[in-house]
Design an enzyme around this catalytic site. Sequence first.
Site, mmCIF file in Angstrom:
data_model
loop_
_atom_site.group_PDB
_atom_site.id
_atom_site.type_symbol
_atom_site.label_atom_id
_atom_site.label_comp_id
_atom_site.label_asym_id
_atom_site.label_seq_id
_atom_site.Cartn_x
_atom_site.Cartn_y
_atom_site.Cartn_z
ATOM 1 N N ASN A 77 56.304 -28.287 14.795
ATOM 2 C CA ASN A 77 57.187 -29.370 14.340
ATOM 3 C C ASN A 77 58.594 -29.078 14.854
ATOM 4 O O ASN A 77 59.261 -28.168 14.362
ATOM 5 C CB ASN A 77 57.159 -29.446 12.815
ATOM 6 C CG ASN A 77 57.991 -30.598 12.257
ATOM 7 O OD1 ASN A 77 58.835 -31.158 12.944
ATOM 8 N ND2 ASN A 77 57.764 -30.936 11.000
ATOM 9 N N CYS A 81 63.648 -35.250 10.641
ATOM 10 C CA CYS A 81 62.543 -35.507 11.567
ATOM 11 C C CYS A 81 62.493 -36.950 12.045
ATOM 12 O O CYS A 81 61.880 -37.241 13.073
ATOM 13 C CB CYS A 81 61.220 -35.111 10.918
ATOM 14 S SG CYS A 81 61.111 -33.356 10.500
ATOM 15 N N HIS A 134 55.820 -38.640 15.273
ATOM 16 C CA HIS A 134 56.457 -37.357 14.986
ATOM 17 C C HIS A 134 55.362 -36.304 14.880
ATOM 18 O O HIS A 134 54.365 -36.494 14.178
ATOM 19 C CB HIS A 134 57.247 -37.452 13.679
ATOM 20 C CG HIS A 134 57.714 -36.131 13.163
ATOM 21 N ND1 HIS A 134 58.354 -35.199 13.958
ATOM 22 C CD2 HIS A 134 57.625 -35.579 11.921
ATOM 23 C CE1 HIS A 134 58.641 -34.140 13.231
ATOM 24 N NE2 HIS A 134 58.206 -34.340 12.004
#
Length: 323
Positions: A280, A114, A250
Amino acid sequence: MTLRAVVKGVGHYLPERVVPNSEFEATIETSDEWIRSRSGIERRHFAAEGQTTSDLGIRAAQAALADAGLEANDLDAIIVATSTPDLTFPSAATMIQAGLGMEKGFAFDVQAVCAGFVFALTNANGLILSGQAKRVMVIGAETFSRIMDWEDRGTCVLFGDGAGALILEAQEGNGTNADRGILATDLNSDGRYKDILYVDGGVSTQSTGFLRMQGKEVFRHAIEKLAQTAHTALDKIGMTSDEVDWIVPHQANLRIIKGTAQKMGLPMERVVVTVQDHGNTSAASIPLALSVGKQRGQIKEGDVVVTEAIGGGLAWGSVVLRW
């Protein structure tokens, strides 16, 4: 004069299939309310059968080129941040290079889960400052739906697929915080925390594996480390949170995003949030949010933007740039 890596264009692509939270209710013990209350996610996009990470990356790259008014052969390099490449090798970056018709320069992948886009952006900045490249496209592209355990309600409802791309161009600045471009970066990792977020398979184990996560532990580390890395990057250039126009974090979890903003002393009105629509998307989430933020009219030329991310490794970092 000081060389700066300045944002020239940005774009994104999301697969056509939209998956609302309600779609999971038929297969696992969950509900729309349960997912929203714990993550802020309302829907996400899943790639179609046969649609690959490089396919998504090509579409995002084309959008960024159009936004910048450039052709593929105007680029010197492509860096792709991904944890879900099409093949073990060659890199997704070279596949995107070919898909764009780019016949010069070089392309490679970066893997920091990520945090991948922040790591790739920092590498692109280094290439420009060293004179290795004048224009670099940085792409985050993921098909995390391919590594979900559909019986694990703690993870499968959180992730989505997508891609975002950003083009950096070498331009001269005055060496002050008033310059456009990347002003500071900060990268970190600590492999001791591998077991709280990982995929239990890989090439050397001859299996694809599924994503595994200890959600409470990731949450605890995320808020602390994201605020810390953002402050570290700002400190490097003598700036404070008060001078930041936008945080583009993020997009993992709305509670993490809110907690980080609070720890930085910034209101949510100065945070670009897209997690409700995308879930996500790992390395794709920041460039997706940057592109959407520009489309919404939130991010404008001259704005100070802080991007920060944390992912498996653990790996985390931040970039401060003036748009």
